[in-house]
Design an enzyme around this catalytic site. Structure first.
Site, PDB file in Angstrom:
ATOM      1  N   ASN A   8       0.873  -1.175   0.000  1.00 57.65           N
ATOM      2  CA  ASN A   8       0.000   0.000   0.000  1.00 57.65           C
ATOM      3  C   ASN A   8       0.909   1.224   0.000  1.00 57.65           C
ATOM      4  O   ASN A   8       1.452   1.609   1.034  1.00 57.65           O
ATOM      5  CB  ASN A   8      -0.913   0.003   1.225  1.00 57.65           C
ATOM      6  N   ARG A  92      -2.982  -2.256  -3.208  1.00 55.32           N
ATOM      7  CA  ARG A  92      -4.145  -1.391  -3.084  1.00 55.32           C
ATOM      8  C   ARG A  92      -4.052  -0.330  -4.175  1.00 55.32           C
ATOM      9  O   ARG A  92      -3.058   0.387  -4.290  1.00 55.32           O
ATOM     10  CB  ARG A  92      -4.168  -0.703  -1.719  1.00 55.32           C
ATOM     11  N   HIS A 180     -12.919   3.490  -0.241  1.00 53.85           N
ATOM     12  CA  HIS A 180     -12.710   2.684   0.972  1.00 53.85           C
ATOM     13  C   HIS A 180     -13.381   1.316   0.852  1.00 53.85           C
ATOM     14  O   HIS A 180     -13.733   0.692   1.850  1.00 53.85           O
ATOM     15  CB  HIS A 180     -13.247   3.414   2.228  1.00 53.85           C
ATOM     16  N   GLU A 378      -7.726  -4.051   5.567  1.00 52.49           N
ATOM     17  CA  GLU A 378      -7.677  -3.980   4.106  1.00 52.49           C
ATOM     18  C   GLU A 378      -6.570  -4.865   3.546  1.00 52.49           C
ATOM     19  O   GLU A 378      -6.723  -5.447   2.462  1.00 52.49           O
ATOM     20  CB  GLU A 378      -7.461  -2.523   3.687  1.00 52.49           C
TER      21      GLU A 378
END
Length: 404
Positions: A8, A92, A180, A378
């Site tokens: 990420n 991500r 999100h 996540e």
């Protein structure tokens, strides 16, 4: 031991985690780390699955000047010192555009298509794609998977998806995406384990952090979101304004003479809690401050959460549960209490002791609407998606377990 690397990347940091693929096909977190201070005070920090530090190293500025250099530092450490050579990498990627409703294996064509959305997520998209390009260049045979923050919302009803603009613009991709999504997808699945009856009903989830949004979920599927075309929309955030009359942007351009790039930077970096308070974008600092401007910023944040909950409850035609998640939602009992007070007309009552202790369920026994605090994950979501795309499960049961 086969492993998956989850990345990420932001403008000044690269966060990474290593998950091992266990014999039963499930995932186990092994390493959690980040390279932060890129271009200023670079530092590699990492801990093992129990939280014990395994690395803490500073580097000269010239050694880690950008995201590719940070990837090289982290990758070299993992490979040379821990003997970790992942079989795949999950990333991500904030914006998937209209084409991507699911995670996708990455090639050069995918990267170029995703680069078209840089202007829609300027704080995230270019930095999300930087490590992808680095790995493609240096390890072209290593599978990479893009997991999108927009994907969870892509099956919204057309009424929730459209703006009241000519249809041609919608066809070109100007529509309400929502963000999100990896967090909301994780919460929807976790809620099925925590409270299955509630999870099958109508739930509002508040992802409250430096970036903040809310999502209406019915039976595990996204119905409506506070964010739309970009991650500027909806709630006021750390440095982003949230919902704004487009006429304000026109005024800044026409009357204040601001350049487009200046307006973009202003709306992403100088508004929200930072702009309202004139003090800080950090909710912890605002809560500790005695300055009335800090109090006003917090009041505004809570007020907009209350307004948005009403909108989302209307989209769901009722409410069966409310969930707090992300940094502020998981850790600030004060904000949770104030939000619950504002939602008392819906039937939310908190147990003060449970709320103060950050319990999993913080509503009082007589609360009509149950209220939960569920830490998001996540990275695990990304690892599960990556595993599902690059490794075929041996049995249907393993396939179901991976995605549960």
């Amino acid at each position: 031991m086969d492993t998956i690397l989850v990345v990420n990347a932001g403008s000044s940091s690269v966060k990474f985690q290593i998950f091992s693929i266990e014999g039963d096909g499930t995932l186990q977190r092994r390493i959690k780390g980040q390279v932060d201070g890129i271009g200023s005070r670079p530092r590699l920090r990492a801990s093992d699955r129990t939280g014990v530090p395994v690395a803490d190293r500073a580097y000269p500025i010239e050694a880690v000047a950008d995201v590719p250099a940070a990837m090289l530092v982290a990758g070299t450490w993992l490979r040379d010192e821990l003997n970790i050579n992942p079989i795949a990498v999950g990333h991500r990627v904030v914006h998937g555009g209209p084409d991507h409703a699911n995670p996708v294996l990455i090639d050069h064509g995918v990267v170029e298509r995703l680069a078209r959305y840089v202007s829609l997520a300027p704080l995230h998209q270019p930095h999300n794609l930087a490590p992808v390009r680095t790995i493609l260049a240096n390890f072209p045979d290593l599978p990479q998977v893009a997991c999108f923050d927009t994907a969870f919302h892509r099956d919204h009803d057309a009424l929730a998806d459209h703006y009241a603009i000519p249809r041609q613009l919608h066809a070109e991709g100007i529509r309400r995406y929502g963000f999100h999504g990896l967090s909301y997808e994780y919460i929807a699945r976790r809620l099925r384990q925590v409270a299955p009856k509630v999870a099958s009903g109508r739930v509002v989830v508040a992802h409250l952090g430096s970036g903040a949004s809310m999502c209406a979920i019915r039976d595990g599927r996204s119905v409506e979101s506070t964010m739309g075309f970009t991650a500027l929309d909806g709630l006021a955030m750390g440095t982003r304004a949230g919902q704004l009359d487009p006429g304000v942007v026109l005024y800044l351009l026409a009357e204040k003479g601001m350049a487009v790039s200046t307006v973009q930077d202003f709306l992403y970096r100088d508004c929200g809690m930072k702009g309202l308070s004139g003090i800080s974008n950090d909710m912890r600092e605002l809560q500790e401050s005695s300055d009335p401007r800090a109090a006003f910023a917090i009041d505004y944040f809570v007020y907009r959460i209350g307004l948005s909950t009403g909108m989302l409850a209307a989209a769901l035609q009722g409410l069966d549960g409310f969930v707090f998640t992300a940094g502020i939602g998981e850790n600030s009992a004060v904000i949770r209490g104030r939000v619950a007070d504002r939602l008392s007309w819906l039937g939310t009552t908190l147990d003060a002791g449970l709320n103060a202790s950050n319990a999993g369920k913080i509503s009082a026994s007589d609360s009509r609407i149950p209220v939960y605090v569920i830490p998001t994950d996540e990275e695990l979501m990304i690892a599960q998606h990556t595993l599902a795309l690059v490794v075929k499960p041996k049995t249907p049961a393993q396939a179901r377990e991976r995605m549960s």
